[in-house]
Write an enzyme that holds these catalytic residues in place. Structure first.
Site, PDB file in Angstrom:
ATOM      1  N   GLY A  15      49.043  25.311  46.731  1.00 43.55           N
ATOM      2  CA  GLY A  15      50.074  26.085  47.729  1.00 43.55           C
ATOM      3  C   GLY A  15      50.281  27.393  47.634  1.00 43.55           C
ATOM      4  N   ASN A  17      48.794  30.114  49.004  1.00 44.69           N
ATOM      5  CA  ASN A  17      48.817  30.610  50.500  1.00 44.69           C
ATOM      6  C   ASN A  17      50.171  30.036  51.117  1.00 44.69           C
ATOM      7  OD1 ASN A  17      46.278  31.968  51.626  1.00 44.69           O
ATOM      8  ND2 ASN A  17      45.584  29.989  50.242  1.00 44.69           N
ATOM      9  N   ILE A  95      39.572  15.831  56.385  1.00 44.40           N
ATOM     10  CA  ILE A  95      38.734  16.362  57.768  1.00 44.40           C
ATOM     11  C   ILE A  95      39.919  15.742  58.852  1.00 44.40           C
ATOM     12  CG2 ILE A  95      36.825  15.911  59.032  1.00 44.40           C
ATOM     13  CD1 ILE A  95      35.355  16.172  56.239  1.00 44.40           C
ATOM     14  N   HIS A 112      39.176  29.695  55.457  1.00 39.63           N
ATOM     15  CA  HIS A 112      38.022  29.201  54.785  1.00 39.63           C
ATOM     16  C   HIS A 112      37.524  30.351  53.863  1.00 39.63           C
ATOM     17  CE1 HIS A 112      34.467  27.064  53.765  1.00 39.63           C
ATOM     18  NE2 HIS A 112      33.959  28.110  54.213  1.00 39.63           N
TER      19      HIS A 112
HETATM   20  C1  GRF Z   1      42.296  28.205  49.630  1.00 38.37           C
HETATM   21  O1  GRF Z   1      41.568  28.958  48.781  1.00 38.37           O
HETATM   22  C2  GRF Z   1      41.764  28.032  50.994  1.00 38.37           C
HETATM   23  O2  GRF Z   1      40.621  28.955  51.227  1.00 38.37           O
HETATM   24  C3  GRF Z   1      40.953  26.749  51.155  1.00 38.37           C
HETATM   25  O3  GRF Z   1      41.875  25.987  50.082  1.00 38.37           O
HETATM   26  C4  GRF Z   1      42.570  26.895  49.242  1.00 38.37           C
HETATM   27  C5  GRF Z   1      43.789  26.432  49.002  1.00 38.37           C
HETATM   28  O4  GRF Z   1      44.566  27.185  48.110  1.00 38.37           O
HETATM   29  N1  GRF Z   1      40.789  26.301  52.398  1.00 38.37           N
HETATM   30  P1  GRF Z   1      46.275  27.093  47.775  1.00 38.37           P
HETATM   31  O5  GRF Z   1      46.565  25.799  47.768  1.00 38.37           O
HETATM   32  O6  GRF Z   1      46.821  27.801  48.788  1.00 38.37           O
HETATM   33  O7  GRF Z   1      46.481  27.803  46.557  1.00 38.37           O
END
Ligand code: GRF
Length: 216
Positions: A15, A17, A95, A112
């Site tokens: 997490g 992001n 998915i 992505h």
């Molecule tokens: C990110 O690198 C994103 O591109 C992919 O999953 C990863 C999630 O990372 N879809 P985090 O859990 O936010 O650290």
């Protein structure tokens, strides 16, 4: 000013992001209401991040359901309790069924780690190195039924450095994600970016290409 867009974030893991969203909202840079964090994995560290930030959490394990349809139906029921305007997939490793995507049509974002349409799927960093590409990065896009193929909104790109490993490249791309994902979601929340007729629209014009920002 209208009410901030109610946003649910879906995670499966660390997490980072999600943390970028929490920090951007806390600092006043991002006008979204983070109404819930959902995980299919009870051990996801992102759930702890959400709790620490005082955001409601929910978790349903896919292993408890016989198929994707019934799992997705349970997730819809859970998420709808929070009445989200927008869903942000942030490392959500499931998915989505067509039924799920239709239920939230035009209201789901994903990030992505590649410059889509290049490299849909997994192991993007290694694939970029193997191909000897000059550029790599990440893409925020609307989610449609086709995996990693919905209309793009914003890309952040970095030059691939000579001799760097897939792990080093991944780290730099992740730092880019933490900048572009809250920004793109803020654009959707404010109405600057919309999904209509299967396309993304930026400032009222059909976006043939995503906006691209280059990072060091
Ligand atoms: C990110 O690198 C994103 O591109 C992919 O999953 C990863 C999630 O990372 N879809 P985090 O859990 O936010 O650290």
């Amino acid at each position: 000013m209208g009410k901030p867009c109610k946003t649910a974030i879906l995670i499966s893991g660390s997490g980072t992001n999600l943390q970028a969203f929490i920090d951007a909202v806390d600092s006043g840079d991002l006008d979204l209401e983070l109404c819930a964090v959902f995980s299919n994995n009870p051990d996801a560290f992102g759930l702890e991040r959400a709790e620490k930030a005082g955001i409601a959490t929910a978790c349903i394990q896919h292993a408890d359901y016989p198929d994707r349809e019934s799992f997705d139906q349970a997730v819809i029921a859970e998420l709808d309790r929070f009445e989200p305007d927008l869903l942000v997939l942030a490392g959500f490793m499931r998915i989505l069924s067509p039924r799920f995507v239709t239920h939230y049509a035009g209201r789901i974002l994903n990030i992505h780690p590649a410059l889509l349409p290049l490299y849909p799927g997994l192991n993007t960093h290694q694939r970029v190195l193997d191909a000897g590409d000059e550029w790599h990065g990440s893409t925020v896009h609307f989610v449609t039924e086709k995996l990693d193929a919905g209309p793009c909104i914003l890309q952040g790109r970095v030059a691939v450095l000579p001799g760097e490993s897939a792990q080093e490249l991944e780290k730099r791309v992740q730092a880019v994600e933490h900048r572009i994902y809250p920004q793109a979601a803020g654009w959707v929340g404010s109405g600057k970016v919309k999904f209509s007729k299967g396309e993304s629209w930026i400032d009222g014009a059909k976006a043939e290409m995503p906006r691209v920002v280059t990072f060091k």
